[in-house]
Scaffold this active site. Structure first.
Site, PDB file in Angstrom:
ATOM      1  N   SER A  17       0.827  -1.211   0.000  1.00 34.81           N
ATOM      2  CA  SER A  17       0.000   0.000   0.000  1.00 34.81           C
ATOM      3  C   SER A  17       0.859   1.259   0.000  1.00 34.81           C
ATOM      4  O   SER A  17       1.943   1.297   0.595  1.00 34.81           O
ATOM      5  CB  SER A  17      -0.904   0.003   1.236  1.00 34.81           C
ATOM      6  N   TYR A  59      -2.406   5.532  -4.603  1.00 31.84           N
ATOM      7  CA  TYR A  59      -3.474   6.512  -4.408  1.00 31.84           C
ATOM      8  C   TYR A  59      -3.114   7.769  -5.201  1.00 31.84           C
ATOM      9  O   TYR A  59      -1.949   8.175  -5.225  1.00 31.84           O
ATOM     10  CB  TYR A  59      -3.623   6.889  -2.934  1.00 31.84           C
ATOM     11  N   THR A  63      -5.863   2.468  -7.050  1.00 34.13           N
ATOM     12  CA  THR A  63      -7.133   2.481  -6.322  1.00 34.13           C
ATOM     13  C   THR A  63      -7.951   3.686  -6.740  1.00 34.13           C
ATOM     14  O   THR A  63      -7.504   4.826  -6.591  1.00 34.13           O
ATOM     15  CB  THR A  63      -6.890   2.489  -4.809  1.00 34.13           C
ATOM     16  N   LYS A 101      -8.379  -0.757  -9.192  1.00 32.88           N
ATOM     17  CA  LYS A 101      -9.027  -1.396  -8.046  1.00 32.88           C
ATOM     18  C   LYS A 101     -10.160  -0.512  -7.528  1.00 32.88           C
ATOM     19  O   LYS A 101      -9.946   0.656  -7.213  1.00 32.88           O
ATOM     20  CB  LYS A 101      -8.009  -1.645  -6.928  1.00 32.88           C
ATOM     21  N   HIS A 127     -13.814  -1.720  -1.609  1.00 28.62           N
ATOM     22  CA  HIS A 127     -12.850  -1.317  -0.585  1.00 28.62           C
ATOM     23  C   HIS A 127     -13.114  -2.057   0.725  1.00 28.62           C
ATOM     24  O   HIS A 127     -12.957  -1.507   1.815  1.00 28.62           O
ATOM     25  CB  HIS A 127     -12.904   0.196  -0.353  1.00 28.62           C
TER      26      HIS A 127
END
Length: 402
Positions: free
Chosen positions: A128, A151, A177, A276, A300
């Site tokens: 992440s 992100y 994402t 995603k 999520h």
């Protein structure tokens, strides 16, 4: 059974599941219980909880459980092959460890531990953006390419730099994402004081809950240092503070992101690009048209829109909408190899698992993740044998009992 009672100082022999004294964990849910006992409540609820009243989180699990598999007999299932090939990479299982923010707060350098366990299992790990371990640390911990989750932030210079670091680490795929234009409202986190200004009494109660978990404090707070958000060092004003990171996300995440920004990312990243957070057929078609090689059907983990459909319920139409144009993965509620079988039957090529591996690493570190993956592999093999399928690619809707 009250899943919130007790402390982390219980041994495995003290843990009871549905009235049974557990001598050894048998399932992902057993590891969930071990993780709950070991973690301070604020940490466990951060991983375990969802948005609002957690309707979507529960629907992810419940809708999977409603799917019955058709048992077949007198088939030669002496040889079972669980391998798949995704984006040119052969995997021993149709599973990928999903990106989980703050995972390194659940166990010492958890991202690096999980990446090693995933490599042993022959599947990718996804780091992440808001992990504790930076890209470079996970790269040093592994020999094979792992995936990186991105992100989109307002500061495109930061995004460009992170993508370059992922490329330099030879990451096997970029998982973009797209369902976080704003942070979801998560009641458990608010009730636990996560990122909230607390009264003196509330701070004392929070502190008391934390000090009742000395093994976690030693593992994470002492052995796990430095507790910085490695990929954002120099970006977040105080990269050692959870509160600072939460405050940063409210201003740093870009709610104006559109498909044009996807083109910009596509121009920077030359490897497989996976979106995603897709829950709609039209969005899936748009992702294919924009050049994405893969999509993850995801809500999520029920942590964003609490009125969203479960992922398994929308998976078939999305898989049908894109056909072979993109590779379809799914996450949300996957807790067993049998759940993976259900997702494969409805069109997923593989599943991302998030909470399952975090329960494992929180309970027993790298060995816990290995055990979770071995358990899910056994469950997948058993399910395949009992539905009469010996290869992953042969699993389709015909295995479901309507």
């Amino acid at each position: 059974m009250d899943l919130r009672a007790g402390t982390s100082d219980k041994t495995d022999l003290d843990v009871q599941i549905r009235g049974y004294q557990m001598l050894a964990p048998a399932s992902v849910l057993d590891y969930r219980e071990l993780a709950r006992r070991r973690l301070p409540r604020v940490m466990f609820d951060y991983v375990d909880g969802g948005a609002f009243e957690e309707a979507t989180l529960n629907a992810n699990r419940n809708d999977l459980q409603r799917l019955s598999l058709k048992q077949k007999v007198l088939r030669d299932v002496s040889t079972i092959d669980t391998s798949v090939t995704l984006f040119g990479q052969r995997m021993d299982l149709p599973m990928v460890l999903a990106p989980v923010g703050f995972a390194g707060m659940m166990a010492r350098r958890a991202e690096a531990q999980a990446a090693r366990a995933a490599e042993k299992a022959g599947i990718p790990f996804t780091l992440s953006t808001v992990g504790i371990c930076p890209i470079e640390e996970v790269r040093r911990a592994t020999a094979k390419p792992f995936w990186f989750q991105l992100y989109m932030m307002k500061d495109r210079g930061v995004v460009r730099e992170i993508i370059a670091r992922a490329a330099a680490a030879n990451c096997g795929a970029l998982v973009f994402t797209v369902d976080l234009p704003v942070l979801g409202t998560r009641y458990r986190d608010i009730r636990n004081g996560f990122g909230v200004k607390l009264s003196s009494i509330a701070r004392m109660r929070l502190g008391w809950n934390v000090v009742r978990h000395p093994s976690w404090i030693y593992d994470v707070g002492i052995k796990g240092r430095p507790l910085t958000f490695g990929n954002l060092a120099g970006v977040v004003k105080d990269a050692t503070s959870l509160g600072a990171l939460l405050a940063w996300t409210t201003t740093a995440l870009d709610p104006s992101v559109t498909w044009k920004d996807l083109e910009w990312v596509r121009g920077l990243w030359k490897g497989p690009l996976i979106l995603k957070g897709v829950l709609d057929e039209d969005d899936a078609r748009e992702a294919a048209a924009a050049g994405a090689e893969g999509i993850v059907v995801s809500n999520h983990g029920g942590r964003q829109l609490d009125a969203a459909r479960s992922t398994i319920s929308v998976l078939p139409k999305i898989a049908e909408a894109v056909g072979s144009k993109v590779t379809v993965l799914m996450d949300g509620g996957i807790r067993s190899g049998q759940d993976v079988t259900r997702a494969l039957a409805l069109g997923a090529k593989a599943c991302m698992i998030g909470r399952a591996w975090v329960y494992g690493v929180a309970a027993k570190g790298e060995a816990g993740v290995e055990s979770v993956l071995n358990t899910m592999k056994r469950e997948l093999r058993t399910s395949m044998a009992l539905i009469g399928k010996t290869r992953v690619e042969d699993i389709d809707a015909s295995v479901l009992q309507h």
